[in-house]
Design a protein around this motif. Sequence first.
Motif, short mmCIF file in Angstrom:
data_model
loop_
_atom_site.label_atom_id
_atom_site.label_comp_id
_atom_site.label_asym_id
_atom_site.label_seq_id
_atom_site.Cartn_x
_atom_site.Cartn_y
_atom_site.Cartn_z
N ALA A 127 35.13 49.50 31.96
CA ALA A 127 35.55 48.13 31.66
C ALA A 127 35.53 47.29 32.93
O ALA A 127 35.53 47.79 34.05
N GLU A 128 35.50 45.98 32.73
CA GLU A 128 35.57 45.04 33.86
C GLU A 128 36.26 43.78 33.40
O GLU A 128 36.43 43.53 32.20
N PHE A 129 36.69 42.97 34.36
CA PHE A 129 37.37 41.72 34.03
C PHE A 129 36.36 40.64 33.65
O PHE A 129 35.28 40.56 34.22
N SER A 130 36.77 39.81 32.68
CA SER A 130 35.96 38.64 32.36
C SER A 130 36.32 37.51 33.31
O SER A 130 37.48 37.33 33.67
N ILE A 131 35.32 36.78 33.72
CA ILE A 131 35.54 35.56 34.51
C ILE A 131 34.66 34.49 33.87
O ILE A 131 33.52 34.27 34.27
N PRO A 132 35.18 33.82 32.82
CA PRO A 132 34.36 32.84 32.10
C PRO A 132 33.99 31.65 32.97
O PRO A 132 34.67 31.35 33.93
N GLU A 133 32.91 31.00 32.57
CA GLU A 133 32.50 29.79 33.28
C GLU A 133 33.49 28.70 32.93
O GLU A 133 33.46 28.16 31.86
N TRP A 150 40.30 34.24 31.05
CA TRP A 150 40.29 34.77 32.41
C TRP A 150 40.95 36.13 32.47
O TRP A 150 42.05 36.33 31.98
N TYR A 151 40.26 37.08 33.10
CA TYR A 151 40.76 38.41 33.43
C TYR A 151 41.10 39.25 32.20
O TYR A 151 41.87 40.19 32.31
N GLU A 152 40.52 38.92 31.04
CA GLU A 152 40.61 39.86 29.93
C GLU A 152 39.53 40.92 30.12
O GLU A 152 38.63 40.78 30.93
N LEU A 153 39.66 42.00 29.35
CA LEU A 153 38.83 43.17 29.61
C LEU A 153 37.54 43.15 28.79
O LEU A 153 37.57 42.89 27.59
N LYS A 159 34.23 41.62 24.50
CA LYS A 159 35.68 41.59 24.72
C LYS A 159 36.31 42.84 24.13
O LYS A 159 36.11 43.17 22.97
N ALA A 160 37.10 43.56 24.96
CA ALA A 160 37.68 44.83 24.54
C ALA A 160 39.19 44.75 24.33
O ALA A 160 39.75 45.59 23.61
N ALA A 161 39.84 43.79 24.93
CA ALA A 161 41.29 43.65 24.79
C ALA A 161 41.66 42.19 24.97
O ALA A 161 41.00 41.47 25.72
N GLY A 162 42.70 41.78 24.27
CA GLY A 162 43.16 40.40 24.39
C GLY A 162 44.63 40.35 24.75
O GLY A 162 45.41 41.16 24.24
N SER A 163 45.00 39.44 25.62
CA SER A 163 46.38 39.33 26.07
C SER A 163 46.85 37.88 26.01
O SER A 163 46.04 36.96 26.02
N ALA A 164 48.16 37.71 25.96
CA ALA A 164 48.77 36.38 25.99
C ALA A 164 50.03 36.46 26.82
O ALA A 164 50.67 37.52 26.92
#
Length: 277
Positions: A127-133, A150-153, A159-164
């Motif tokens: 896995a890696e962090f997302s850094i959207p444009e 930002w920084y979701e997995l 997308k593998a995981a979602g956080s709030a």
Amino acid sequence: MRETWYFLDSGYGTPSFNMAMDEVLMNWHSEGKIPPVLRFYGWKPAGISVGFFQKVGGSIDLENADKYGVELVRRQTGGRAVLHDDELTYSVLVSEDHPAMPKSIKEAYLVLSKGILEGYRALGIPAEFSIPEEKKKQAGSAVCFEEPSWYELMVDGKKAAGSAQTRKKGVILQHGSIPISMDIEKLFDLFIYPNEKVKERARRAFTNRAVAINDVLEQPVTFDEVKHAFKEGFLKGLDIDLEPFTPPEEMLREAAELEEKYKSEEWSYKREGRQKV
């Protein structure tokens, strides 16, 4: 010397209990009764959690939710709706003034999400962090697993995981969904689309944007195996020790009282009324 946090494995709970317990833990940590907490839990029955500011009417198909036995609950955090079914859910509760916690929500995500990143790696998933444009424009869909923040997995670009996250009473509450498997047909039956053609197009596109743990592993893993991997992940990613925590009777009573709020239509529908489609 590493800091010791409480670790609470709640097992499976109803949607209302799960949200109530997160709120109680927030209150107790705010009052200085307990140290920071990492909590793991599952959902029985399955639930849809809607974001704190999200409207239910026109986005959630309540008739289909009833048909599937899926309960709706409004959470304390923002964002769009999430179906919680075969997944591990985590929550972290830590003071805003904690020396390891940045003041920026975005940067605090990065710190806390290191535990999730290491959890995936413990399962052998790269896995890696997302850094959207610059935070891509929000899609019109009510479904949370449409675009990474930002920084979701991410795994293989999906997308593998979602956080709030929310901050109240001086406490950061971050919780998130780590899908083990996904029933995509059920997921798309629970949301409202203009017509079947649009719904089918969205469903096909979704498979290119989101992924569950057992989609990428050769050997499927269980809920307990996922819990073990992500516990190790948080130990490593946050560089902490974890002490098992059993909620005292007083805490359980407070959670039971708060459950009534989370079960209420006034809370879940925010005075919209329960409009079936």
